[in-house]
Design an enzyme around this catalytic site. Structure first.
Site: not given
Ligand code: GLC
Ligand code: CA
Length: 543
Positions: A217, A268
């Site tokens: 993310d 790994e």
């Molecule tokens: C990314 C995710 C989204 C989330 C954001 C904060 O964009 O896809 O759903 O709200 O990160 O974590």
């Protein structure tokens, strides 16, 4: 010289390029994104869970995908659909426990499916023990793992939250802390080595349990300008595609070292991979995150952002092929995810949007690289209208209702035509988001029986993509003529043309080839040509 001998005389690298079967699985994988909370509820609490997903694995195997990526499954404060994590090495009790995840991975493996988890390194939940310790004591070692600033009238700079409002909020004792998303998602300070060390532990914890990798993310985040200087430009409230106007908050050079380290760790573990969410405007910048010693892939969001427009699509495909090609990484194509309105709706809604989504699916699945399918897109689900009182998305609340938010693309999956559409067992609690009354019309059960359904189209397309390496693993060349977009996908033994008519008139495509698949029964082949009505696409094998 026989083909086999010729192959033996080339370098390993050339062999991999010419023979996709030798190349790592992720380079051309079709990855299905499971929105866990909305996929399948096993115990009747109205919330999708790991046991529910496990029971539906045969569906994913039947559909023909290679892997699944599961949206966050961790204990969470619940402020942002699980993207506010309180414990990175556990499973939220709503979803089950670690043993359920291990059982899921084992079942998936038996079906030939890989499991990829979501990991969120830019921020934690405000419920995370580190943040709680930092709130309780400004001198605690945990405090330096976040961005705190001393109490003062004004916040330390002009940074804005992507969800709306300032990126700084106050602690009860008057300090400021940084959150580039919701206030319940304090940003981590990656300049504190304890942060990196803990994430390495997290990666190994899940890799040791047999997962095949991670979707990362906000992989363009993590580090912020060390001096906290103001951003130079006007903030634009879009989730995707940050540019120089946010130069101080995103895409700091130090972040690449994190991906180099994570690459060493995944190296790994055989056959594992990392795909990053990199929302930067310039595809060249995005591709840099997938240099050979960094993440294996980073999402290409250009098609997700393009309207139904020939040049926008052609440019999206060309620029991604160029950018990722220049670093030797495959493109990871995306047409839908849990952050964007559903394709059918984006492309005009109703029959028109559905026809276009069908054609777009053929386009994406022809392109070389990996393809990420968002759960429910294979059913042609539209964006649902969610009543304000049922909404959960912080984007809706933080924009004071000005932005609808993302709940409408996160509605539970319709599995059958019963009243509850088979999401939960009979007699269950209400689903966590209301299911629209007409959702059973999209159910898997009905679409499985319908030769003309979206689901049948996806299933055929995935089977053909697996059988014809020109699709998904070929060399692609993009061409436009008026409103017709053509991708020539050249494999070793075959060239498949994907032709998409994005205009308003039927076009005649001259060919003596064979139609492998058409997005609509209105596509007609006659001697020497194929008639392609507006908003349709066809795969044509030229040999
Ligand atoms: C990314 C995710 C989204 C989330 C954001 C904060 O964009 O896809 O759903 O709200 O990160 O974590
Ligand atoms: Ca449940």
């Amino acid at each position: 010289m026989s083909r086999r001998l010729a192959t033996m005389r080339t370098s390993t690298e050339q062999q991999v390029a010419a023979h996709p079967s030798l190349s790592p699985w992720w380079r051309s994988a079709v990855v299905y994104q499971v929105y866990l909370r909305s996929f399948a509820d096993s115990n009747g609490d109205g919330i999708g869970d790991l046991a529910g997903l496990r029971s539906r694995l045969p569906y994913l195997s039947w559909l023909g995908v290679d892997a699944l990526w599961i949206n966050p499954h961790y204990p969470s404060g619940g402020a942002d659909g699980g993207y506010d994590i309180a414990d990175y090495r556990a499973v939220d009790p709503d979803y089950g426990d670690v043993a359920d995840l291990e059982a899921l991975v084992a079942d998936a493996r038996r079906l030939g499916l890989k499991v990829v988890l979501d990991v969120v390194p830019n921020h934690t939940s405000d419920q995370h023990p580190w943040f709680q310790a930092a709130l309780a004591d400004p001198e605690a070692p945990e405090a330096s793992r976040y961005h705190f600033a001393p109490a003062s009238e004004e916040p330390p700079n002009n940074w804005r939250s992507l969800f709306g409002g300032p990126a700084w909020s106050r602690t009860p004792d008057g300090r400021w802390y940084l959150h580039l998303f919701a206030p319940e998602q304090p940003d981590l300070n990656w300049r504190d080595p304890a942060v990196a060390a803990d994430f390495e532990k997290t990666l190994r914890f899940w890799l040791d349990r047999g997962v095949s990798g991670f979707r990362v993310d906000v992989a363009y985040g993590l580090f912020k300008d060390a001096e906290l200087r103001d951003n130079p430009g006007t903030y634009s409230p879009t989730l995707f595609g940050h540019g120089p106007e946010q130069a101080m908050t995103w895409n700091q050079p130090e972040v690449h070292d994190v991906w180099r380290r994570w690459r060493e760790i995944t190296d790994e573990y055989p056959d594992t991979m990392i795909v990053g969410e990199v929302c930067l405007a310039d595809p060249q910048e995005v591709a840099l995150y997938s240099r050979p010693d960094e993440m294996h892939q980073s999402f290409c969001f250009r098609l997700l952002k393009s309207g139904w427009d020939t040049e926008a699509f052609a440019d999206g495909v060309r620029s991604a092929l160029d950018a990722f090609g220049s670093v030797g990484a495959p493109v990871s194509w995306v047409l839908g995810n849990h952050d964007k309105d559903r394709q059918v709706t984006r492309f005009g809604g109703g029959a028109l949007g559905t026809a276009r989504a069908r054609a777009a699916a053929l386009l994406m699945l022809s392109l070389p690289g990996s393809a990420y399918l968002y759960a429910g897109d294979e059913l042609g689900l539209p964006q649902a209208v969610v009543p304000d009182e049922a909404k959960t998305d912080p984007i809706f609340f933080r924009s004071g209702g000005a932005r609808a938010g993302r709940d409408g693309c996160r509605i539970p999956m319709p599995w059958n035509d019963t009243a509850g559409v088979g999401f939960s067992p009979d007699g269950a609690a209400d689903p966590w988001l209301p299911i629209p009354a007409d959702w059973s019309g999209y159910a898997v059960s009905a679409q499985t029986r319908d030769g003309g359904s979206m689901l049948t189209l996806y299933r055929r397309a995935l089977a053909l993509r697996a059988a014809h390496p020109a699709l998904g693993s070929g060399e692609a060349r993009v061409e436009t003529a008026g409103d017709v977009l053509t991708v020539h996908c050249a494999g070793d033994d075959e060239t498949v043309r994907c032709v998409v008519n994005m205009g308003t008139e039927t076009v005649l495509v001259r060919t003596t080839g064979t139609v492998l698949l058409a997005s609509s029964t209105s596509v007609r082949q006659s001697a020497g040509s194929i008639a392609l009505p507006p908003n349709t696409a066809a795969w044509i094998s030229e040999d």
